[in-house]
Design a protein around this motif. Structure first.
Motif, mmCIF file in Angstrom:
data_model
loop_
_atom_site.group_PDB
_atom_site.id
_atom_site.type_symbol
_atom_site.label_atom_id
_atom_site.label_comp_id
_atom_site.label_asym_id
_atom_site.label_seq_id
_atom_site.Cartn_x
_atom_site.Cartn_y
_atom_site.Cartn_z
ATOM 1 N N PRO A 1 0.828 -0.941 0.116
ATOM 2 C CA PRO A 1 0.333 -0.085 0.481
ATOM 3 C C PRO A 1 1.053 1.298 0.175
ATOM 4 O O PRO A 1 2.167 1.270 0.841
ATOM 5 C CB PRO A 1 -1.298 -0.034 0.738
ATOM 6 C CG PRO A 1 0.025 -0.483 2.613
ATOM 7 C CD PRO A 1 0.782 -1.722 1.721
ATOM 8 N N ILE A 2 0.768 2.011 -0.539
ATOM 9 C CA ILE A 2 1.051 3.715 -0.007
ATOM 10 C C ILE A 2 1.049 4.393 1.247
ATOM 11 O O ILE A 2 0.395 3.874 1.268
ATOM 12 C CB ILE A 2 0.825 4.595 -1.758
ATOM 13 C CG1 ILE A 2 0.693 4.402 -3.155
ATOM 14 C CG2 ILE A 2 0.658 6.439 -1.364
ATOM 15 C CD1 ILE A 2 0.067 5.231 -3.896
ATOM 16 N N PRO A 3 2.373 4.133 1.423
ATOM 17 C CA PRO A 3 2.451 4.883 3.133
ATOM 18 C C PRO A 3 1.690 5.971 3.259
ATOM 19 O O PRO A 3 1.978 6.712 2.379
ATOM 20 C CB PRO A 3 3.685 5.160 3.015
ATOM 21 C CG PRO A 3 4.650 4.175 2.239
ATOM 22 C CD PRO A 3 3.705 3.834 1.039
ATOM 23 N N ARG A 4 0.643 6.657 4.069
ATOM 24 C CA ARG A 4 -0.111 7.173 4.688
ATOM 25 C C ARG A 4 0.853 8.149 5.815
ATOM 26 O O ARG A 4 1.344 7.616 6.765
ATOM 27 C CB ARG A 4 -0.964 7.033 4.604
ATOM 28 C CG ARG A 4 -2.134 6.406 4.100
ATOM 29 C CD ARG A 4 -2.044 6.834 2.853
ATOM 30 N NE ARG A 4 -2.979 5.681 2.059
ATOM 31 C CZ ARG A 4 -3.566 5.604 1.098
ATOM 32 N NH1 ARG A 4 -3.474 7.455 0.543
ATOM 33 N NH2 ARG A 4 -4.488 5.154 -0.082
ATOM 34 N N ASP B 1 1.861 14.160 11.873
ATOM 35 C CA ASP B 1 2.792 13.362 13.348
ATOM 36 C C ASP B 1 3.974 12.630 12.764
ATOM 37 O O ASP B 1 4.191 11.514 13.221
ATOM 38 C CB ASP B 1 1.915 12.611 14.178
ATOM 39 C CG ASP B 1 0.693 13.802 14.080
ATOM 40 O OD1 ASP B 1 1.474 15.197 14.975
ATOM 41 O OD2 ASP B 1 0.009 13.721 14.920
ATOM 42 N N GLY B 2 4.062 12.691 10.933
ATOM 43 C CA GLY B 2 4.552 11.294 10.680
ATOM 44 C C GLY B 2 4.041 10.017 9.721
ATOM 45 O O GLY B 2 2.616 10.945 9.299
ATOM 46 N N LEU B 3 4.911 8.824 9.114
ATOM 47 C CA LEU B 3 4.108 7.650 9.358
ATOM 48 C C LEU B 3 2.770 7.264 9.704
ATOM 49 O O LEU B 3 3.099 7.150 11.068
ATOM 50 C CB LEU B 3 5.042 6.891 8.958
ATOM 51 C CG LEU B 3 4.417 4.987 8.373
ATOM 52 C CD1 LEU B 3 4.427 5.691 7.307
ATOM 53 C CD2 LEU B 3 5.776 4.749 8.776
ATOM 54 N N GLN B 4 1.772 7.317 9.459
ATOM 55 C CA GLN B 4 0.698 6.990 9.951
ATOM 56 C C GLN B 4 0.446 4.913 9.555
ATOM 57 O O GLN B 4 0.779 4.724 8.403
ATOM 58 C CB GLN B 4 -0.697 8.084 8.864
ATOM 59 C CG GLN B 4 -0.611 8.866 9.564
ATOM 60 C CD GLN B 4 -1.142 9.075 10.302
ATOM 61 O OE1 GLN B 4 -1.618 9.131 11.646
ATOM 62 N NE2 GLN B 4 0.837 10.048 11.380
ATOM 63 N N PRO B 5 -0.091 4.365 10.737
ATOM 64 C CA PRO B 5 -0.187 3.124 10.940
ATOM 65 C C PRO B 5 -0.981 3.199 9.936
ATOM 66 O O PRO B 5 -2.531 3.761 9.514
ATOM 67 C CB PRO B 5 -0.940 2.823 12.222
ATOM 68 C CG PRO B 5 -0.904 3.928 13.034
ATOM 69 C CD PRO B 5 -0.881 5.318 12.381
#
Length: 153
Positions: free
Chosen positions: A142-145, A149-153
Motif C-alpha cells: 500500500p502507499i504509505p500515508r 505526526d509522520g508515518l501513519q499506521p
C-alpha cells in the motif's frame, strides 16, 4: 459546537495544484543536478510531474488518484529498486527537494517541515530498501500515508 478537523498535509500544501507546482520544481532541480540527474538518464514518462504529484497527494492525505490510475506502491518501489546503494544520490535528491520547496513557495513551518520529513523518509526507506533487485519488492504494497505526526499506521 463541532470541532473543525485539522487540514491534511495535502490540503495545507494547496492540494493537487500545490503538489504539481512542487513536483515540477523538484524535477527541474534534479535534472540540473549532476548526480541525481543520472536517475533520469534513461528517460522518464512525459507525465512524470503529474504522476509524482498524484503519488505525493495520495501519500499526504489526498485522493487515491495514483492508485486508481497508475498502480500502487509496489510499482513505484520497483522503479526505484535494483540499482545498488546510492546514499549520495539520496542526499542530493533530498537537498534538491528542500530547494524545490522554496522554489514552489513552501517556506514556512509546520508545512515545510512535514513535506521535508515525508520526502526524506520515503527516499531513505521505501525507495531505497531493495538495492539488489526490483524482483525482491513484494506485491500488493500500500502507499504509505503521512500526516503531521509522520508515518501513519
Amino acid at each position: 459546537m463541532q470541532a473543525v478537523p485539522m487540514q491534511s498535509v495535502y490540503e495545507a500544501a494547496g492540494g493537487t495544484e500545490g503538489l504539481v507546482r512542487l513536483a515540477a520544481a523538484w524535477h527541474r532541480r534534479v535534472l540540473a543536478d549532476e548526480v541525481v540527474s543520472h536517475a533520469f538518464s534513461h528517460g522518464y514518462h512525459p507525465d512524470h510531474t503529474e504522476r509524482l504529484a498524484a503519488y505525493w497527494a495520495e501519500a499526504l492525505g489526498g485522493p487515491p488518484t495514483y492508485s486508481e490510475t497508475y498502480g500502487g506502491e509496489t510499482e513505484v518501489v520497483r522503479m526505484h529498486s535494483g540499482n545498488g546503494p546510492h546514499e549520495e544520490m539520496d542526499r542530493r535528491a533530498i537537498a534538491c527537494f528542500d530547494q524545490a520547496l522554496t522554489d514552489a513557495g513552501f517556506t514556512t513551518d509546520p508545512l515545510r517541515r512535514a513535506l521535508h520529513d515525508y520526502f526524506a523518509w520515503a527516499t531513505t526507506t521505501t525507495m531505497s530498501r531493495y538495492h539488489h533487485s526490483a524482483d525482491d519488492v513484494p506485491a500488493g504494497l500500500p502507499i504509505p500515508r503521512w500526516s503531521w505526526d509522520g508515518l501513519q499506521p
